[in-house]
Design a protein around this motif. Structure first.
Motif, PDB file in Angstrom:
ATOM      1  N   PHE A   1       0.698  -1.530  -8.883  1.00  0.00           N
ATOM      2  CA  PHE A   1       1.639  -0.475  -8.515  1.00  0.00           C
ATOM      3  C   PHE A   1       2.632  -0.960  -7.471  1.00  0.00           C
ATOM      4  O   PHE A   1       3.843  -0.836  -7.638  1.00  0.00           O
ATOM      5  CB  PHE A   1       0.892   0.748  -7.970  1.00  0.00           C
ATOM      6  CG  PHE A   1       0.222   1.578  -9.027  1.00  0.00           C
ATOM      7  CD1 PHE A   1       0.121   1.131 -10.336  1.00  0.00           C
ATOM      8  CD2 PHE A   1      -0.324   2.808  -8.719  1.00  0.00           C
ATOM      9  CE1 PHE A   1      -0.500   1.887 -11.318  1.00  0.00           C
ATOM     10  CE2 PHE A   1      -0.948   3.586  -9.681  1.00  0.00           C
ATOM     11  CZ  PHE A   1      -1.034   3.115 -10.979  1.00  0.00           C
ATOM     12  N   GLY A   2       2.093  -1.490  -6.370  1.00  0.00           N
ATOM     13  CA  GLY A   2       2.941  -1.861  -5.245  1.00  0.00           C
ATOM     14  C   GLY A   2       3.870  -3.022  -5.518  1.00  0.00           C
ATOM     15  O   GLY A   2       4.983  -3.074  -4.980  1.00  0.00           O
TER      16      GLY A   2
ATOM     17  N   VAL B   1       0.843  -1.201   0.000  1.00  0.00           N
ATOM     18  CA  VAL B   1       0.000   0.000   0.000  1.00  0.00           C
ATOM     19  C   VAL B   1       0.877   1.249   0.000  1.00  0.00           C
ATOM     20  O   VAL B   1       0.597   2.233  -0.709  1.00  0.00           O
ATOM     21  CB  VAL B   1      -0.948   0.011   1.214  1.00  0.00           C
ATOM     22  CG1 VAL B   1      -1.719   1.330   1.277  1.00  0.00           C
ATOM     23  CG2 VAL B   1      -1.925  -1.156   1.142  1.00  0.00           C
ATOM     24  N   SER B   2       1.964   1.216   0.771  1.00  0.00           N
ATOM     25  CA  SER B   2       2.902   2.345   0.827  1.00  0.00           C
ATOM     26  C   SER B   2       3.527   2.607  -0.540  1.00  0.00           C
ATOM     27  O   SER B   2       3.665   3.759  -0.961  1.00  0.00           O
ATOM     28  CB  SER B   2       4.002   2.074   1.853  1.00  0.00           C
ATOM     29  OG  SER B   2       3.467   1.840   3.129  1.00  0.00           O
TER      30      SER B   2
ATOM     31  N   ILE C   1       5.438   5.639   5.544  1.00  0.00           N
ATOM     32  CA  ILE C   1       6.425   4.799   4.845  1.00  0.00           C
ATOM     33  C   ILE C   1       6.656   5.329   3.430  1.00  0.00           C
ATOM     34  O   ILE C   1       7.798   5.387   2.948  1.00  0.00           O
ATOM     35  CB  ILE C   1       5.957   3.333   4.807  1.00  0.00           C
ATOM     36  CG1 ILE C   1       5.886   2.767   6.225  1.00  0.00           C
ATOM     37  CG2 ILE C   1       6.902   2.483   3.952  1.00  0.00           C
ATOM     38  CD1 ILE C   1       5.247   1.388   6.306  1.00  0.00           C
ATOM     39  N   ALA C   2       5.563   5.729   2.757  1.00  0.00           N
ATOM     40  CA  ALA C   2       5.693   6.316   1.425  1.00  0.00           C
ATOM     41  C   ALA C   2       6.541   7.585   1.483  1.00  0.00           C
ATOM     42  O   ALA C   2       7.365   7.844   0.597  1.00  0.00           O
ATOM     43  CB  ALA C   2       4.320   6.623   0.846  1.00  0.00           C
ATOM     44  N   GLY C   3       6.341   8.372   2.551  1.00  0.00           N
ATOM     45  CA  GLY C   3       7.139   9.591   2.730  1.00  0.00           C
ATOM     46  C   GLY C   3       8.615   9.290   2.899  1.00  0.00           C
ATOM     47  O   GLY C   3       9.473  10.035   2.413  1.00  0.00           O
ATOM     48  N   LEU C   4       8.934   8.179   3.573  1.00  0.00           N
ATOM     49  CA  LEU C   4      10.332   7.782   3.745  1.00  0.00           C
ATOM     50  C   LEU C   4      10.958   7.440   2.392  1.00  0.00           C
ATOM     51  O   LEU C   4      12.085   7.866   2.095  1.00  0.00           O
ATOM     52  CB  LEU C   4      10.411   6.577   4.681  1.00  0.00           C
ATOM     53  CG  LEU C   4      11.803   5.973   4.912  1.00  0.00           C
ATOM     54  CD1 LEU C   4      12.741   7.010   5.543  1.00  0.00           C
ATOM     55  CD2 LEU C   4      11.713   4.727   5.790  1.00  0.00           C
ATOM     56  N   PHE C   5      10.231   6.685   1.572  1.00  0.00           N
ATOM     57  CA  PHE C   5      10.727   6.358   0.232  1.00  0.00           C
ATOM     58  C   PHE C   5      10.946   7.625  -0.600  1.00  0.00           C
ATOM     59  O   PHE C   5      11.949   7.763  -1.304  1.00  0.00           O
ATOM     60  CB  PHE C   5       9.746   5.428  -0.491  1.00  0.00           C
ATOM     61  CG  PHE C   5       9.836   3.993  -0.059  1.00  0.00           C
ATOM     62  CD1 PHE C   5      11.011   3.270  -0.223  1.00  0.00           C
ATOM     63  CD2 PHE C   5       8.745   3.351   0.522  1.00  0.00           C
ATOM     64  CE1 PHE C   5      11.090   1.937   0.192  1.00  0.00           C
ATOM     65  CE2 PHE C   5       8.816   2.028   0.929  1.00  0.00           C
ATOM     66  CZ  PHE C   5       9.995   1.320   0.757  1.00  0.00           C
ATOM     67  N   LEU C   6       9.990   8.551  -0.511  1.00  0.00           N
ATOM     68  CA  LEU C   6      10.111   9.806  -1.256  1.00  0.00           C
ATOM     69  C   LEU C   6      11.353  10.577  -0.821  1.00  0.00           C
ATOM     70  O   LEU C   6      12.099  11.103  -1.658  1.00  0.00           O
ATOM     71  CB  LEU C   6       8.859  10.667  -1.030  1.00  0.00           C
ATOM     72  CG  LEU C   6       7.586  10.260  -1.781  1.00  0.00           C
ATOM     73  CD1 LEU C   6       6.388  11.046  -1.254  1.00  0.00           C
ATOM     74  CD2 LEU C   6       7.743  10.483  -3.277  1.00  0.00           C
ATOM     75  N   SER C   7      11.595  10.638   0.489  1.00  0.00           N
ATOM     76  CA  SER C   7      12.750  11.381   1.018  1.00  0.00           C
ATOM     77  C   SER C   7      14.061  10.797   0.499  1.00  0.00           C
ATOM     78  O   SER C   7      14.980  11.537   0.118  1.00  0.00           O
ATOM     79  CB  SER C   7      12.734  11.353   2.552  1.00  0.00           C
ATOM     80  OG  SER C   7      11.567  11.954   3.063  1.00  0.00           O
ATOM     81  N   ILE C   8      14.157   9.483   0.479  1.00  0.00           N
ATOM     82  CA  ILE C   8      15.373   8.815   0.003  1.00  0.00           C
ATOM     83  C   ILE C   8      15.608   9.116  -1.481  1.00  0.00           C
ATOM     84  O   ILE C   8      16.728   9.475  -1.894  1.00  0.00           O
ATOM     85  CB  ILE C   8      15.287   7.297   0.229  1.00  0.00           C
ATOM     86  CG1 ILE C   8      15.272   6.992   1.734  1.00  0.00           C
ATOM     87  CG2 ILE C   8      16.461   6.577  -0.446  1.00  0.00           C
ATOM     88  CD1 ILE C   8      14.973   5.540   2.068  1.00  0.00           C
ATOM     89  N   ILE C   9      14.565   8.993  -2.288  1.00  0.00           N
ATOM     90  CA  ILE C   9      14.692   9.247  -3.723  1.00  0.00           C
ATOM     91  C   ILE C   9      15.005  10.714  -3.995  1.00  0.00           C
ATOM     92  O   ILE C   9      15.839  11.037  -4.855  1.00  0.00           O
ATOM     93  CB  ILE C   9      13.412   8.827  -4.466  1.00  0.00           C
ATOM     94  CG1 ILE C   9      13.216   7.311  -4.370  1.00  0.00           C
ATOM     95  CG2 ILE C   9      13.458   9.257  -5.924  1.00  0.00           C
ATOM     96  CD1 ILE C   9      14.332   6.496  -4.995  1.00  0.00           C
ATOM     97  N   TYR C  10      14.358  11.626  -3.268  1.00  0.00           N
ATOM     98  CA  TYR C  10      14.649  13.057  -3.432  1.00  0.00           C
ATOM     99  C   TYR C  10      16.109  13.353  -3.104  1.00  0.00           C
ATOM    100  O   TYR C  10      16.754  14.174  -3.771  1.00  0.00           O
ATOM    101  CB  TYR C  10      13.741  13.898  -2.536  1.00  0.00           C
ATOM    102  CG  TYR C  10      12.303  13.962  -2.986  1.00  0.00           C
ATOM    103  CD1 TYR C  10      11.964  13.824  -4.326  1.00  0.00           C
ATOM    104  CD2 TYR C  10      11.273  14.152  -2.059  1.00  0.00           C
ATOM    105  CE1 TYR C  10      10.646  13.886  -4.735  1.00  0.00           C
ATOM    106  CE2 TYR C  10       9.949  14.213  -2.459  1.00  0.00           C
ATOM    107  CZ  TYR C  10       9.643  14.075  -3.797  1.00  0.00           C
ATOM    108  OH  TYR C  10       8.335  14.134  -4.193  1.00  0.00           O
TER     109      TYR C  10
END
Length: 447
Positions: free
Chosen positions: A149-150, A12-13, A236-245
């Motif tokens: 997606f997931g 889901v994340s 959790i999605a925000g954590l992935f976004l932060s890493i990619i950014y």
């Protein structure tokens, strides 16, 4: 309380990540890195506040409120309808979806065709037909988005972006340069303002419907469980976004000395990928942009269609998907440049209101949910943000120049605070008058 297992929560994340991570998310971090240089970490911090923190906060407050419409109703029922429809249309078929499709074409197809064909509108038209045809097919089965997606599209996208970053560690691009412009003087604030352009805080207000349906498909039906799992998945999605950014900003910062300044983050990323992988890098870049933009478009089409189907139940979800897909295709063929010309003023008008609504919802218990605080704060904020948006079309309002922080794009903050204080004071005063009248009623009756 129903508990979702870690594997399903992760999927889901990843679905949420894929819906967020679109056109702007790819091009703004590299541009930020290139222009901020040695101040990259500070600028990135500001960017993460508005491009990750606000979207995650939006997911949380909308989940707790029970939906965007219910949340906006705290201001006024009529405002709730107008604001919610405006949010869905702007982030959906009028701006967000066409922008994603146009950028996917510019980065995924345009580099492979001749100059003659590029000047023609036919390639873009054919591409958008195929692009939105795939998007339409994916939207027809919203319950399968977590699997598609997931489990497939998002992991593929993450691996491709991570491969560019990892490869750059073995083939260094260059050193960080000195920051330019506001990135030198106000790196944190400039990064925060750059995060506006991802449109994710607004998109997050829309995605609550999709997340809720996905969780219900997994057996999570209790309200508390839905809220809890939505917030966890969003974090959790925000954590992935932060890493990619962080990866993308690093690539941009390392490219300045070697390639010089570029007009936008897309060019920056193109230079980096071509340096690392040669001409074959164009294929990699095209796949990355196409996947990122497609998943975002599907998420927006789905959430918009589900909202309008709920608002007007006589028109089915599938009919809404059809109408919004067709309208998005039409607007996408206007071209990326014209879409961007309208997106900035639209965001200028809507974003401050969205941020203020989220902050008020977060602080709701502090002022005991007073409707006057919501009303006065939103009125003061909207007046400034709308006038600011109109000024970008050539209508000048000199009064705005006297607002604190206006030159930095944050002229709405002080009026919002003033509106909140007025609303809070007015609420106390009115409640006091009501209580006093109640106390006088028995005496008057007895006389």
């Amino acid at each position: 309380m129903e508990k979702l297992d870690k594997k399903k929560l992760l999927f889901v994340s990843l679905m949420i990540f894929s819906m967020f991570f679109g056109a702007g998310n790819l091009i703004f971090p590299p541009q930020l890195g290139q222009l901020s240089g040695t101040n990259m970490i500070v600028s990135l911090g500001g960017f993460l506040i508005s491009a990750v923190g606000l979207p995650v906060l939006a997911i949380a407050v909308v989940a707790k409120a029970g939906g965007l419409h219910i949340l906006a109703s705290r201001v006024h029922p009529k405002f709730a309808l107008a604001f919610t429809v405006l949010i869905y249309l702007s982030i959906g078929p009028f701006l967000g979806i066409p922008r994603a499709a146009s950028l996917a074409f510019e980065m995924g197809v345009s580099p492979f065709i001749s100059t003659t064909l590029t000047s023609s509108r036919m390639p873009l038209f054919i591409y958008t037909l195929v692009y939105f045809g795939i998007a339409f097919w994916l939207c027809m089965s919203p319950s399968k988005l977590v699997d598609r997606f997931g489990k497939v599209l998002t992991p593929t996208l993450l691996i491709l972006i991570a491969s560019i970053f990892i490869f750059s560690l073995f083939k260094p691009i260059g050193a960080f340069s000195a920051p330019t412009g506001d990135y030198g003087q106000f790196p944190l604030l400039k990064g925060f303002l750059d995060g506006y352009m991802t449109m994710d805080a607004i998109a997050a207000l829309n995605f609550g419907i999709v997340i809720s349906i996905a969780l219900k498909q997994m057996g999570v039906t209790e309200e508390k469980s839905l809220v809890s799992n939505t917030i966890k998945a969003g974090a959790i999605a925000g954590l992935f976004l932060s890493i990619i950014y962080g990866m993308l900003a690093y690539l941009g910062a390392a490219s300045q000395v070697r390639f010089g300044a570029t007009e936008n983050g897309a060019q920056t990323l193109t230079n980096v990928v071509f340096y690392l992988f040669g001409q074959k890098g164009s294929i990699l870049l095209g796949v990355i942009f196409s996947l990122a933009c497609l998943t975002t478009s599907v998420g927006l089409l789905t959430s918009c269609s589900q909202y309008f189907a709920k608002l007007m139940p006589k028109i089915s979800y599938k009919t809404w998907v059809t109408m919004l897909t067709i309208s998005s295709t039409i607007f996408a063929n206007i071209g990326l440049t014209k879409i961007l010309q309208f997106s900035v003023p639209a965001l200028t008008a809507i974003y401050p209101m969205a941020i203020v609504l989220m902050v008020l919802a977060f602080a709701n218990s502090f002022f005991k949910g007073s409707s006057y605080v919501y009303l006065f704060t939103m009125v003061c904020t909207s007046v400034v943000s709308i006038l600011d948006a109109l000024s970008q079309f050539g209508l000048k309002f000199s009064l705005l120049n006297h607002l604190p922080l206006y030159s930095k794009g944050l002229g709405w903050i002080v009026p919002a605070v003033v509106g909140a204080l007025i609303g809070f004071a007015y609420g106390i005063l009115k409640d006091g008058i009501v209580e006093r009248n109640k106390d006088l009623e028995p005496n008057e009756t007895g006389m």
